[in-house]
Design a protein around this motif. Structure first.
Motif, PDB file in Angstrom:
ATOM      1  N   PRO A   1      21.137   2.755 -19.959  1.00 20.32           N
ATOM      2  CA  PRO A   1      20.547   3.391 -18.786  1.00 20.32           C
ATOM      3  C   PRO A   1      19.394   4.346 -19.121  1.00 20.32           C
ATOM      4  O   PRO A   1      18.555   4.616 -18.270  1.00 20.32           O
ATOM      5  CB  PRO A   1      21.713   4.152 -18.153  1.00 20.32           C
ATOM      6  CG  PRO A   1      22.669   4.379 -19.271  1.00 20.32           C
ATOM      7  CD  PRO A   1      22.510   3.214 -20.205  1.00 20.32           C
ATOM      8  N   THR A   2      19.329   4.834 -20.341  1.00 17.65           N
ATOM      9  CA  THR A   2      18.285   5.775 -20.721  1.00 17.65           C
ATOM     10  C   THR A   2      16.940   5.080 -20.904  1.00 17.65           C
ATOM     11  O   THR A   2      15.916   5.567 -20.449  1.00 17.65           O
ATOM     12  CB  THR A   2      18.666   6.522 -22.017  1.00 17.65           C
ATOM     13  OG1 THR A   2      19.909   7.191 -21.786  1.00 17.65           O
ATOM     14  CG2 THR A   2      17.598   7.522 -22.430  1.00 17.65           C
TER      15      THR A   2
ATOM     16  N   GLY B   1      15.041  -0.218 -25.555  1.00 21.43           N
ATOM     17  CA  GLY B   1      15.300   0.275 -26.901  1.00 21.43           C
ATOM     18  C   GLY B   1      14.361   1.399 -27.314  1.00 21.43           C
ATOM     19  O   GLY B   1      14.560   2.007 -28.355  1.00 21.43           O
ATOM     20  N   THR B   2      13.359   1.669 -26.509  1.00 17.51           N
ATOM     21  CA  THR B   2      12.426   2.753 -26.795  1.00 17.51           C
ATOM     22  C   THR B   2      12.184   3.587 -25.545  1.00 17.51           C
ATOM     23  O   THR B   2      12.362   3.100 -24.434  1.00 17.51           O
ATOM     24  CB  THR B   2      11.065   2.237 -27.306  1.00 17.51           C
ATOM     25  OG1 THR B   2      10.484   1.394 -26.314  1.00 17.51           O
ATOM     26  CG2 THR B   2      11.191   1.489 -28.623  1.00 17.51           C
TER      27      THR B   2
ATOM     28  N   PRO C   1      17.537   7.576 -28.064  1.00 18.06           N
ATOM     29  CA  PRO C   1      18.597   8.312 -28.744  1.00 18.06           C
ATOM     30  C   PRO C   1      20.009   7.888 -28.330  1.00 18.06           C
ATOM     31  O   PRO C   1      20.967   8.162 -29.043  1.00 18.06           O
ATOM     32  CB  PRO C   1      18.340   9.761 -28.326  1.00 18.06           C
ATOM     33  CG  PRO C   1      17.669   9.651 -26.997  1.00 18.06           C
ATOM     34  CD  PRO C   1      16.827   8.399 -27.083  1.00 18.06           C
ATOM     35  N   ASP C   2      20.134   7.191 -27.220  1.00 13.60           N
ATOM     36  CA  ASP C   2      21.470   6.823 -26.736  1.00 13.60           C
ATOM     37  C   ASP C   2      21.947   5.466 -27.252  1.00 13.60           C
ATOM     38  O   ASP C   2      23.108   5.315 -27.598  1.00 13.60           O
ATOM     39  CB  ASP C   2      21.515   6.862 -25.221  1.00 13.60           C
ATOM     40  CG  ASP C   2      21.344   8.281 -24.686  1.00 13.60           C
ATOM     41  OD1 ASP C   2      21.682   9.239 -25.417  1.00 13.60           O
ATOM     42  OD2 ASP C   2      20.865   8.435 -23.559  1.00 13.60           O
ATOM     43  N   CYS C   3      21.056   4.488 -27.317  1.00 12.73           N
ATOM     44  CA  CYS C   3      21.459   3.154 -27.793  1.00 12.73           C
ATOM     45  C   CYS C   3      20.951   2.875 -29.210  1.00 12.73           C
ATOM     46  O   CYS C   3      21.193   1.814 -29.757  1.00 12.73           O
ATOM     47  CB  CYS C   3      20.965   2.069 -26.842  1.00 12.73           C
ATOM     48  SG  CYS C   3      19.173   1.837 -26.841  1.00 12.73           S
ATOM     49  N   HIS C   4      20.217   3.830 -29.773  1.00 12.39           N
ATOM     50  CA  HIS C   4      19.681   3.713 -31.134  1.00 12.39           C
ATOM     51  C   HIS C   4      18.814   2.475 -31.288  1.00 12.39           C
ATOM     52  O   HIS C   4      18.896   1.764 -32.269  1.00 12.39           O
ATOM     53  CB  HIS C   4      20.805   3.757 -32.163  1.00 12.39           C
ATOM     54  CG  HIS C   4      21.686   4.956 -31.988  1.00 12.39           C
ATOM     55  ND1 HIS C   4      21.295   6.220 -32.341  1.00 12.39           N
ATOM     56  CD2 HIS C   4      22.922   5.088 -31.443  1.00 12.39           C
ATOM     57  CE1 HIS C   4      22.255   7.082 -32.048  1.00 12.39           C
ATOM     58  NE2 HIS C   4      23.248   6.423 -31.487  1.00 12.39           N
ATOM     59  N   SER C   5      18.014   2.204 -30.297  1.00 14.54           N
ATOM     60  CA  SER C   5      16.997   1.140 -30.224  1.00 14.54           C
ATOM     61  C   SER C   5      17.549  -0.259 -29.995  1.00 14.54           C
ATOM     62  O   SER C   5      16.797  -1.213 -30.017  1.00 14.54           O
ATOM     63  CB  SER C   5      16.066   1.149 -31.444  1.00 14.54           C
ATOM     64  OG  SER C   5      16.678   0.549 -32.573  1.00 14.54           O
ATOM     65  N   SER C   6      18.843  -0.391 -29.725  1.00  7.40           N
ATOM     66  CA  SER C   6      19.387  -1.730 -29.462  1.00  7.40           C
ATOM     67  C   SER C   6      19.092  -2.183 -28.037  1.00  7.40           C
ATOM     68  O   SER C   6      19.085  -3.379 -27.754  1.00  7.40           O
ATOM     69  CB  SER C   6      20.892  -1.758 -29.704  1.00  7.40           C
ATOM     70  OG  SER C   6      21.581  -1.048 -28.681  1.00  7.40           O
ATOM     71  N   GLY C   7      18.894  -1.227 -27.120  1.00  7.84           N
ATOM     72  CA  GLY C   7      18.661  -1.567 -25.722  1.00  7.84           C
ATOM     73  C   GLY C   7      19.935  -1.816 -24.947  1.00  7.84           C
ATOM     74  O   GLY C   7      19.903  -2.097 -23.760  1.00  7.84           O
TER      75      GLY C   7
END
Length: 66
Positions: free
Chosen positions: A51-52, A57-58, A37-43
């Motif tokens: 960091p999440t 990305g997942t 939810p923080d990087c929207h799957s870009s990693g």
């Protein structure tokens, strides 16, 4: 760089490593991958690994339930 940041990776008593956004270790029955939810799957967030999800990305979440 994926999942190897010692500042954010948690280790469960079983020895399984969890990223901050994970609810359970990968492969745990009743769980599945979800988009971070923080990087929207870009990693990535900016020029750094997210960091999440530790750059994957997942994240792992529980699915189903009653």
């Amino acid at each position: 760089m994926t999942g190897n940041n010692p500042d954010t990776t948690r280790v469960q008593p079983s020895g399984a490593k969890l990223n901050p956004g994970d609810e359970a270790p990968r492969g745990t029955p009743g769980t599945g991958e979800d988009l971070c939810p923080d990087c929207h799957s870009s990693g990535r967030i900016g020029d750094a690994p997210c960091p999440t999800c530790a750059g994957r990305g997942t994240i792992i979440r529980g699915v189903g339930g009653a």
